[in-house]
Design a protein around this motif. Structure first.
Motif, PDB file in Angstrom:
ATOM      1  N   PHE A   1       2.790   6.716  -0.241  1.00 46.43           N
ATOM      2  CA  PHE A   1       1.475   6.130  -0.482  1.00 46.43           C
ATOM      3  C   PHE A   1       1.544   4.609  -0.526  1.00 46.43           C
ATOM      4  O   PHE A   1       0.686   3.904   0.017  1.00 46.43           O
ATOM      5  CB  PHE A   1       0.887   6.672  -1.790  1.00 46.43           C
ATOM      6  CG  PHE A   1      -0.483   6.150  -2.106  1.00 46.43           C
ATOM      7  CD1 PHE A   1      -1.616   6.852  -1.700  1.00 46.43           C
ATOM      8  CD2 PHE A   1      -0.662   4.960  -2.806  1.00 46.43           C
ATOM      9  CE1 PHE A   1      -2.895   6.369  -1.991  1.00 46.43           C
ATOM     10  CE2 PHE A   1      -1.931   4.469  -3.089  1.00 46.43           C
ATOM     11  CZ  PHE A   1      -3.043   5.183  -2.674  1.00 46.43           C
ATOM     12  N   ASN A   2       2.583   4.058  -1.187  1.00 47.80           N
ATOM     13  CA  ASN A   2       2.708   2.613  -1.373  1.00 47.80           C
ATOM     14  C   ASN A   2       3.551   1.941  -0.286  1.00 47.80           C
ATOM     15  O   ASN A   2       4.001   0.804  -0.481  1.00 47.80           O
ATOM     16  CB  ASN A   2       3.322   2.314  -2.741  1.00 47.80           C
ATOM     17  CG  ASN A   2       2.368   2.646  -3.874  1.00 47.80           C
ATOM     18  OD1 ASN A   2       1.218   2.213  -3.880  1.00 47.80           O
ATOM     19  ND2 ASN A   2       2.834   3.440  -4.834  1.00 47.80           N
TER      20      ASN A   2
ATOM     21  N   LEU B   1       1.531  -5.052  -5.511  1.00 40.53           N
ATOM     22  CA  LEU B   1       1.083  -5.795  -4.333  1.00 40.53           C
ATOM     23  C   LEU B   1      -0.172  -5.194  -3.709  1.00 40.53           C
ATOM     24  O   LEU B   1      -0.875  -5.871  -2.956  1.00 40.53           O
ATOM     25  CB  LEU B   1       2.207  -5.848  -3.290  1.00 40.53           C
ATOM     26  CG  LEU B   1       3.476  -6.600  -3.720  1.00 40.53           C
ATOM     27  CD1 LEU B   1       4.506  -6.605  -2.598  1.00 40.53           C
ATOM     28  CD2 LEU B   1       3.134  -8.018  -4.144  1.00 40.53           C
ATOM     29  N   GLY B   2      -0.443  -3.930  -3.989  1.00 39.24           N
ATOM     30  CA  GLY B   2      -1.662  -3.332  -3.475  1.00 39.24           C
ATOM     31  C   GLY B   2      -2.891  -4.057  -3.982  1.00 39.24           C
ATOM     32  O   GLY B   2      -3.913  -4.148  -3.288  1.00 39.24           O
TER      33      GLY B   2
ATOM     34  N   LEU C   1       9.340   0.068  -3.436  1.00 41.46           N
ATOM     35  CA  LEU C   1       9.662  -0.352  -4.809  1.00 41.46           C
ATOM     36  C   LEU C   1       9.068  -1.725  -5.105  1.00 41.46           C
ATOM     37  O   LEU C   1       8.573  -1.977  -6.218  1.00 41.46           O
ATOM     38  CB  LEU C   1      11.176  -0.376  -4.984  1.00 41.46           C
ATOM     39  CG  LEU C   1      11.884   0.989  -4.945  1.00 41.46           C
ATOM     40  CD1 LEU C   1      13.392   0.819  -5.054  1.00 41.46           C
ATOM     41  CD2 LEU C   1      11.367   1.890  -6.080  1.00 41.46           C
ATOM     42  N   ALA C   2       9.093  -2.627  -4.117  1.00 42.61           N
ATOM     43  CA  ALA C   2       8.528  -3.967  -4.321  1.00 42.61           C
ATOM     44  C   ALA C   2       7.022  -3.885  -4.544  1.00 42.61           C
ATOM     45  O   ALA C   2       6.460  -4.593  -5.397  1.00 42.61           O
ATOM     46  CB  ALA C   2       8.841  -4.849  -3.117  1.00 42.61           C
ATOM     47  N   VAL C   3       6.335  -3.036  -3.801  1.00 39.27           N
ATOM     48  CA  VAL C   3       4.882  -2.872  -3.967  1.00 39.27           C
ATOM     49  C   VAL C   3       4.558  -2.358  -5.358  1.00 39.27           C
ATOM     50  O   VAL C   3       3.633  -2.855  -6.037  1.00 39.27           O
ATOM     51  CB  VAL C   3       4.332  -1.922  -2.882  1.00 39.27           C
ATOM     52  CG1 VAL C   3       2.895  -1.496  -3.217  1.00 39.27           C
ATOM     53  CG2 VAL C   3       4.377  -2.581  -1.522  1.00 39.27           C
ATOM     54  N   VAL C   4       5.319  -1.375  -5.816  1.00 39.13           N
ATOM     55  CA  VAL C   4       5.066  -0.800  -7.136  1.00 39.13           C
ATOM     56  C   VAL C   4       5.393  -1.808  -8.239  1.00 39.13           C
ATOM     57  O   VAL C   4       4.633  -1.987  -9.196  1.00 39.13           O
ATOM     58  CB  VAL C   4       5.896   0.491  -7.316  1.00 39.13           C
ATOM     59  CG1 VAL C   4       5.753   1.016  -8.744  1.00 39.13           C
ATOM     60  CG2 VAL C   4       5.448   1.551  -6.322  1.00 39.13           C
TER      61      VAL C   4
ATOM     62  N   LEU D   1      -1.545  -0.923   2.733  1.00 34.58           N
ATOM     63  CA  LEU D   1      -0.617   0.177   2.476  1.00 34.58           C
ATOM     64  C   LEU D   1      -0.978   1.383   3.332  1.00 34.58           C
ATOM     65  O   LEU D   1      -2.119   1.513   3.804  1.00 34.58           O
ATOM     66  CB  LEU D   1      -0.661   0.573   0.999  1.00 34.58           C
ATOM     67  CG  LEU D   1      -0.409  -0.549  -0.020  1.00 34.58           C
ATOM     68  CD1 LEU D   1      -0.565  -0.022  -1.426  1.00 34.58           C
ATOM     69  CD2 LEU D   1       0.974  -1.152   0.194  1.00 34.58           C
ATOM     70  N   VAL D   2      -0.003   2.261   3.520  1.00 32.90           N
ATOM     71  CA  VAL D   2      -0.247   3.483   4.287  1.00 32.90           C
ATOM     72  C   VAL D   2      -1.298   4.331   3.601  1.00 32.90           C
ATOM     73  O   VAL D   2      -2.165   4.935   4.241  1.00 32.90           O
ATOM     74  CB  VAL D   2       1.080   4.263   4.472  1.00 32.90           C
ATOM     75  CG1 VAL D   2       0.796   5.662   5.008  1.00 32.90           C
ATOM     76  CG2 VAL D   2       2.007   3.511   5.412  1.00 32.90           C
TER      77      VAL D   2
END
Length: 607
Positions: free
Chosen positions: A385-386, A260-261, A253-256, A267-268
């Motif tokens: 994914f994220n 952050l990507g 959730l933090a990445v989205v 990321l995976v």
């Protein structure tokens, strides 16, 4: 015509033979044993346990595949068919098979020696390792060679696991920092991290540090917190085990939310959806030649770790496991992993304990877990994914640091300097030279120390405890002795390793006490006398005859005496064989003169 009695007898015979056949099949297919009593209640308990372990195993599988240098999906592949295979062939009711940290590290070390990470050859090497390991384990099981795992002493295993935990945790720090740093040994890893300090990614660090701290708190603090809020101890414990899943959800959730990507947070990425592919290990003899030694080490380490967990959990429920069948079960699991595109697996401590605490009653819980992992691979992989690599690294670090045991070195130093040496040597060589050399060195050091100890067995001059028939070490107890009788208790079997030492010990003690007329070897702890040991006894007897002294034996065990009687030793013995040390002392203490010869009649009457 056959009578009713004949028919009854035939039916009885068929029943006996049927049970015999079933018993034979059960030996190799334990599922036929527990499967007979499977019912709805057991099914419910197994399903609940499977659900909990599945939640725990998904992030673990992804993380350990990362540790092995493999795509995350390979961790999922290694968590499906291997569990089904173990459910069929394994004997532990609660062991949870799958990727584990130490075996993942050993896989990375072995595969990395033949190919670069991310290449097809690297994946092929990992699959081949699983196949070789499986074949070796099955072969060891069929040959009933499970005892070979005893070559790894507890200090060696403990040292290896501690060093591996340090290596694994250090190797994952780069993912927490968001830097690129390599190294196979601990100094190389530290050097690589030190040289990358200026390249730290703040966004990755903002994910990795909180995730690590959260997982540490979950491991130690979440359960007491939930209990304070009114949750039962068992429910709180099980909920705490699902902490890594919470970390996965929050960091995704933090990445989205913060994109952050786009800030170079690793990321995976895309994980292939679907069932595990059918794969075949390499048949390239050159590759197999490079991998068979690492595969053997992985097999032994994996088996020792797995069987230790299985025996501990089985004892809590008064169940039993069959080590040789466990070899077959783990072997089948590794072959299944290879055929489904996975890498070497074994029984994991953490998830096996969770499986046990969650109420699993049969290995079917593992098969249900495999179904859960398969469904996750089919439907949940797009949601990952994220997932930040830093979260998986935090999961690994928190898991493996619990393996690092800093108390054992001090305990071993106080208890046994030899075991301390084996322990420290294993840690040092593993950290400085790598996991394979660490295991080999630990085994060699352990064997050398064992041989050294065996070549210098404990022996003591003993005397009789006053008003008893017991004999104890004269240096430890107040005992009664007489000057002309020297009683020596031998506390080891007599073998080629210590035979010459015994000769020197006896003759030195005789030289120190010129008034001695009789020497008694108390053999209550001697379980075997090999050919070299017998030759030493003969040499001692000849030397004592030349000195005008008598050699006597007492408390010789029956099997040992049976072998001695097949030789000429008793015909040449200058003394007697006594049933007990007390009898020998009582008769010889009253006889200060030359020894009485042992007649054939007396020899036949001894023990």
């Amino acid at each position: 015509m056959p009578t009713a009695a004949d028919n009854q007898q035939d039916a009885s015979s068929n029943g006996v033979s049927g049970r015999a056949r079933a018993g034979g099949l059960t030996q190799f297919f334990p599922i036929m044993d527990w499967g007979r009593s499977y019912n709805r209640s057991v099914l419910t308990n197994d399903l609940i346990a499977a659900l909990i372990v599945t939640i725990m195993l998904i992030p673990q599988s992804l993380a350990y595949a990362l540790l092995a240098g493999l795509p995350p999906v390979v961790g999922l592949y290694a968590s499906i068919l291997p569990l089904v295979a173990y459910a069929i062939f394994g004997t532990s009711r609660t062991l949870a098979v799958g990727p584990v940290a130490v075996v993942s590290l050993m896989t990375a070390s072995a595969a990395g020696a033949v190919a670069a990470q991310g290449t097809a050859l690297y994946l092929e090497a990992a699959i081949t390792l699983a196949a070789l390991s499986g074949i070796m384990l099955i072969a060891l099981g069929l040959l009933r060679l499970g005892f070979l795992a005893n070559l790894l002493s507890h200090p060696v295993i403990s040292g290896f696991i501690t060093a591996s935990g340090i290596l694994i945790a250090t190797s994952q720090v780069k993912h927490i920092l968001g830097v690129k740093a390599g190294g196979e040994t601990w100094p190389q890893m530290l050097e690589g991290l030190a040289g990358s300090i200026g390249q730290i990614n703040p966004s990755t660090l903002a994910i990795g540090i909180p995730a690590t701290l959260f997982l540490f708190w979950v491991r130690k603090g979440l359960k007491p917190t939930l209990v304070r809020f009114g949750l039962s101890a068992r429910a709180a414990d099980i909920s705490a085990k699902a902490g890594p899943v919470v970390a996965v959800v929050l960091t995704i959730l933090a990445v989205v939310a913060f994109d952050l990507g786009a800030r170079d947070v690793a990321l995976v990425g895309a994980i292939p959806r679907g069932l595990p592919p059918f794969a075949l290990p390499s048949t390239d003899l050159t590759l197999i030649e490079k991998l068979w030694v690492p595969a053997l080490l992985i097999s032994i380490i994996g088996f020792v770790e797995s069987v230790s967990v299985a025996q501990t959990l089985a004892a809590k429920r008064r169940q039993r496991i069959v080590p040789n069948q466990e070899l077959i079960g783990l072997g089948a699991s590794n072959v299944a992993s290879a055929l489904s595109g996975g890498y070497p697996v074994t029984g994991g401590f953490a998830r096996s304990v969770v499986n046990f605490d969650a109420g699993a009653e049969t290995p079917a819980a593992g098969a249900y877990t495999a179904i859960g992992i398969m469904l996750a691979g089919l439907f949940l992989t797009p949601l990952l994914f994220n997932l930040p690599i830093a979260t998986l690294a935090a999961t690994i670090i928190v898991a493996v640091l619990s393996l690092v045991d800093l108390k054992t070195p001090g305990q071993l130093w106080r208890y046994s300097k030899a075991d301390f040496a084996a322990h420290v040597a294993t840690i040092g060589i593993t950290l400085l030279a790598g996991v394979e050399l660490g295991v080999i060195a630990g085994v060699l050091v352990g064997l050398l120390l064992y041989l050294w100890r065996a070549s210098r067995p404990h022996a003591a001059i003993v005397g009789r405890v006053p008003e008893t028939e017991h004999f104890r070490n004269v240096e430890r107890h107040r005992v009664f002795t007489v000057p002309h009788v020297l009683s020596i208790r031998i506390d080891e079997s007599l073998t080629y390793l210590n035979a010459r030492w015994l000769e020197e010990y006896v003759l030195e003690r005789v030289a120190e006490q010129p008034e001695v007329r009789h020497v008694v070897l108390m053999c209550s702890a001697v379980n075997e006398i090999d050919a070299s040991g017998l030759e030493s006894l003969e040499a001692i007897n000849r030397r004592l005859i030349d000195a005008g002294l008598g050699l006597h034996l007492s408390e010789v065990k029956g099997p040992v005496m049976d072998r001695i009687k097949r030789t000429h030793f008793l015909d040449e013995l200058n003394g007697r064989v006594f049933l007990s040390q007390n009898e020998a002392f009582a008769q010889l203490a009253a006889n200060g003169g030359p020894p009485e010869p042992l007649t054939p009649d007396l020899a036949r009457g001894m023990i």
